[in-house]
Design an enzyme around this catalytic site. Structure first.
Site, PDB file in Angstrom:
ATOM      1  N   PHE A  45      51.484  21.000 -33.367  1.00 29.44           N
ATOM      2  CA  PHE A  45      50.453  21.203 -32.347  1.00 29.44           C
ATOM      3  C   PHE A  45      50.238  19.891 -31.576  1.00 29.44           C
ATOM      4  O   PHE A  45      50.239  18.809 -32.187  1.00 29.44           O
ATOM      5  CB  PHE A  45      49.152  21.668 -33.016  1.00 29.44           C
ATOM      6  N   ASP A  67      47.762  20.319 -41.737  1.00 29.05           N
ATOM      7  CA  ASP A  67      46.854  20.914 -40.761  1.00 29.05           C
ATOM      8  C   ASP A  67      46.771  22.407 -41.093  1.00 29.05           C
ATOM      9  O   ASP A  67      47.755  23.143 -40.960  1.00 29.05           O
ATOM     10  CB  ASP A  67      47.392  20.690 -39.338  1.00 29.05           C
ATOM     11  N   TYR A  89      36.787  27.307 -36.080  1.00 31.64           N
ATOM     12  CA  TYR A  89      36.409  28.285 -35.045  1.00 31.64           C
ATOM     13  C   TYR A  89      37.436  29.393 -34.867  1.00 31.64           C
ATOM     14  O   TYR A  89      37.279  30.249 -34.019  1.00 31.64           O
ATOM     15  CB  TYR A  89      36.134  27.588 -33.710  1.00 31.64           C
ATOM     16  N   LYS A  90      38.506  29.367 -35.685  1.00 32.04           N
ATOM     17  CA  LYS A  90      39.549  30.392 -35.572  1.00 32.04           C
ATOM     18  C   LYS A  90      39.223  31.541 -36.531  1.00 32.04           C
ATOM     19  O   LYS A  90      38.271  32.266 -36.319  1.00 32.04           O
ATOM     20  CB  LYS A  90      40.913  29.755 -35.841  1.00 32.04           C
ATOM     21  N   ARG A 119      51.009  35.327 -27.409  1.00 34.43           N
ATOM     22  CA  ARG A 119      50.580  35.194 -28.804  1.00 34.43           C
ATOM     23  C   ARG A 119      49.552  36.275 -29.096  1.00 34.43           C
ATOM     24  O   ARG A 119      48.505  36.339 -28.446  1.00 34.43           O
ATOM     25  CB  ARG A 119      50.003  33.800 -29.013  1.00 34.43           C
TER      26      ARG A 119
END
Ligand SMILES: Cc1ncc(COP(=O)(O)O)c(C=O)c1O
Length: 402
Positions: free
Chosen positions: A125, A202, A227-228, A376
């Site tokens: 990322f 991560d 927050y995912k 996605r």
């Protein structure tokens, strides 16, 4: 069987179906394929935020710090032990993933002063790459890039081939943000440890959707977003994990007063408090933490093993529908096919992905686009139904068929 009928059957058999009503579904027609980026709002979070703001901030005022002060450690404890497979006292919730990554990477590099190399997948990322490139530049270290298969992801063999006695630290995503490929966390951790290095994971795309057995894997360090899949809210504070045995050995690069042993003695010298609280920095955002607390409680209640099972079924169904409806229209799968090799989303590749994503959003189906050619499809198990999958991919089929 027709995918729409099959979706109805799968929804009827879904033991987690009831959790959908625990979230705010403002537009019941909306197909939301982005719960892996910003999880939906739990109803309980809206209520608790109102209470914390109204009764605690409004009523208790500064007296509320009596019970707010340890919230980062308390929420971290629940997240660590119920969701991440950590032992007690190894996880805390604070700051952002990017900042935590910087802090833990710095501490790890300080602990291996004679080593000059950082291992990093090229597919990592962006923030992880940028942070590590910055650290390497400032310290005169080298980054050794790992080139994994873009769909199948990183293997233990990829890491083994790049390891030597100069590697101080490897920074890796457990689940790749683009392909959803799962990296073998335990195997890679063991390999790097054997070579004398440390691994910083991560977990942004695995926390709350996969069984992450940090203790079982003997993982050293980890960070991740809340927050995912954890539905903590936009910009909610992230988490960090430091294996118990490393907590004294590693030195946090920022000595903030929230890590001070007798914080309100306001003493002349910094004395780090024992345990994971010693990794805190400054005053935590209580409203953000409140959102994380509710999200983590919901995930713990639903049980991460059941969530993982549904993630496998949802992504398998999405692949089944894509094979039947979208492959004939030029869509290729950008995620691994075996269930045990992928996380909670599916990447669909098409040359017109950017335009088709915009068209989908206009039609009330919200995925996200990842350059250059990926749509996605995030399938957050607590808030996505099999019917959503059939409906959303049906709209994509209509668009591609013109
Ligand atoms: C894998 C991964 N790491 C880190 C981040 C960024 O974290 P933050 O912006 O919260 O610091 C994200 C955000 O989407 C991510 O997907």
């Amino acid at each position: 069987m027709d995918p729409t009928a099959r979706a109805a059957e799968l929804d009827r058999a879904d033991p987690l179906a009831g959790f959908r009503d625990r979230f705010v579904l403002a537009d019941p027609e909306l197909v939301y394929f982005d719960g892996n980026s910003l999880g939906r709002l739990p109803r309980a979070a809206a209520e608790r935020l109102a209470t914390v703001a109204g009764d605690e901030w409004g009523g208790e005022l500064i007296r509320a710090w009596d019970h707010w002060l340890d919230l980062p450690v308390r929420v971290g404890e629940l997240l660590g032990t119920k969701v991440l497979g950590a032992r007690a006292g190894e996880v805390v919730v604070a700051d952002s993933t990017t900042v935590n990554l910087y802090r833990l990477a710095t501490a790890a590099l300080d602990a291996r002063p004679d080593r000059r190399t950082i291992l990093l997948p090229r597919s990592e990322f962006p923030t992880d790459r940028y942070v590590l490139e910055g650290l390497a530049g400032a310290r005169g270290l080298a980054i050794r890039w790992l080139d994994a298969d873009p769909v199948e992801g990183l293997t233990a063999a990829d890491v083994a081939a790049a390891l030597d006695a100069d590697v101080a630290l490897a920074v890796l995503s457990h689940v790749n943000y683009r392909s959803a490929a799962i990296a073998p966390l335990a195997e890679i951790t063991a390999l790097v440890r054997e070579a004398g290095g440390l691994v910083l994971w991560d977990l942004s795309h695995s926390a709350g959707v996969l069984n992450v057995d940090l203790a079982g894997a003997g993982a050293d360090l980890a960070v991740g977003c809340t927050y995912k899949y954890l539905c903590g809210g936009p910009g909610a504070p992230a988490f960090l994990y430091v294996r118990g045995e490393l907590q004294d050995e590693l030195r946090p690069p920022i000595q903030g007063w929230f890590a001070q042993r007798d914080q309100f003695e306001m003493g002349p010298a910094f004395e780090r408090r024992a345990g994971i609280g010693g990794w805190l920095v400054g005053t935590p955002g209580i409203l953000g933490l409140t959102g994380v607390a509710v999200g983590v409680e919901l995930v713990a209640e639903a049980d991460v093993a059941r969530i993982r099972a549904k993630a496998g079924e949802l992504t398998a169904f999405a692949i089944e529908v894509a094979d039947a409806w979208l492959a004939p229209l030029g869509v290729e799968l950008g995620s691994p096919r075996p269930i045990e090799r992928r996380g909670g989303h599916v990447s669909l590749r098409h040359p017109e992905a950017r335009r088709r994503c915009a068209d989908l959003i206009e039609r009330g189906v919200i995925p996200d686009f990842r350059a250059p050619d990926s749509i996605r499809v995030g399938l957050s198990p607590l808030t996505t139904s099999f019917g959503d999958v059939a409906r959303g991919l049906g709209v994509l089929r209509e668009l591609l068929a013109g």
